[in-house]
Design a protein around this motif. Sequence first.
Motif, PDB file in Angstrom:
ATOM      1  N   SER A  13       0.842  -1.195   0.000  1.00 55.55           N
ATOM      2  CA  SER A  13       0.000   0.000   0.000  1.00 55.55           C
ATOM      3  C   SER A  13       0.873   1.238   0.000  1.00 55.55           C
ATOM      4  O   SER A  13       1.662   1.453   0.928  1.00 55.55           O
ATOM      5  CB  SER A  13      -0.907  -0.013   1.241  1.00 55.55           C
ATOM      6  OG  SER A  13      -1.345   1.297   1.533  1.00 55.55           O
ATOM      7  N   ARG A  71       2.801   6.587   5.202  1.00 55.25           N
ATOM      8  CA  ARG A  71       2.514   6.882   6.614  1.00 55.25           C
ATOM      9  C   ARG A  71       3.622   6.349   7.523  1.00 55.25           C
ATOM     10  O   ARG A  71       4.006   7.011   8.496  1.00 55.25           O
ATOM     11  CB  ARG A  71       1.140   6.322   7.020  1.00 55.25           C
ATOM     12  CG  ARG A  71      -0.028   7.224   6.573  1.00 55.25           C
ATOM     13  CD  ARG A  71      -1.387   6.695   7.029  1.00 55.25           C
ATOM     14  NE  ARG A  71      -1.789   5.513   6.287  1.00 55.25           N
ATOM     15  CZ  ARG A  71      -2.397   5.538   5.101  1.00 55.25           C
ATOM     16  NH1 ARG A  71      -2.706   6.681   4.539  1.00 55.25           N
ATOM     17  NH2 ARG A  71      -2.715   4.415   4.488  1.00 55.25           N
ATOM     18  N   ASP A 131      -1.460  -0.987  -4.067  1.00 52.85           N
ATOM     19  CA  ASP A 131      -2.717  -0.392  -3.626  1.00 52.85           C
ATOM     20  C   ASP A 131      -2.525   1.124  -3.479  1.00 52.85           C
ATOM     21  O   ASP A 131      -1.585   1.582  -2.828  1.00 52.85           O
ATOM     22  CB  ASP A 131      -3.026  -1.084  -2.280  1.00 52.85           C
ATOM     23  CG  ASP A 131      -4.221  -0.544  -1.548  1.00 52.85           C
ATOM     24  OD1 ASP A 131      -4.764   0.505  -1.937  1.00 52.85           O
ATOM     25  OD2 ASP A 131      -4.597  -1.185  -0.555  1.00 52.85           O
TER      26      ASP A 131
HETATM   27 MG    MG Z   1      -5.121   2.764   1.177  1.00 53.50          MG
END
Ligand code: MG
Length: 168
Positions: A17, A23, A70
């Motif tokens: 992802s 993040r 993703d």
């Molecule tokens: Mg996502």
Amino acid sequence: CMQSSKLVDEFGVVHLSAGDLLRAHMKSGSKDGNMVAEMIKNGQIVPSHVTVSLLEAAMQKSGKDKFLIDGFPRNDENRAAFEKQTGIAPVCVLFFDCAEDVMQERLLARQEGRTDDNIETIKKRFKVFKDQSMPVIEYYESQNKVAKIDGEKSPDDVYIDVRNAYIK
Ligand code: MG
Ligand code: C5P
């Protein structure tokens, strides 16, 4: 997400992802961590060299050769940079189609502590998607690579369609 983990379980693809990698990067205290944090909070697309390097490192680390990526590419710069840096083009692109009011409700209901799941950033993310990400979908559509999935169904019903798209 749930769709990804089902594909991982059933077909052994490696799920990466872009958002999760960004993040994690933002929390790592790295030099561009603050820039990434600021851009995510504003719903903007992080410069491709950052995201592509994170993806490439994760692909290499996995030791595998089949990936479900993703949340990427989100704009044309993402797409071109990935293809140039890795020499890889996607076999298939999954496009989850969902009305904005439904997405908004889902984003506000989930409690993942994200800095971008607030109404102000959500509006910005919708605009960025229309302006920057839809052209990428159109590009892949011109190559007949897009499987459009009705994302408003329940997760189990969405997976039936994802699975069908995958085995085609
Ligand atoms: Mg996502
Ligand atoms: O895909 P996800 O919802 O996790 O993405 C959250 C945010 O991460 C995006 O709104 C954007 O700020 C950043 N992002 C990005 N480039 C990507 C994927 C995500 O800049 N390819």
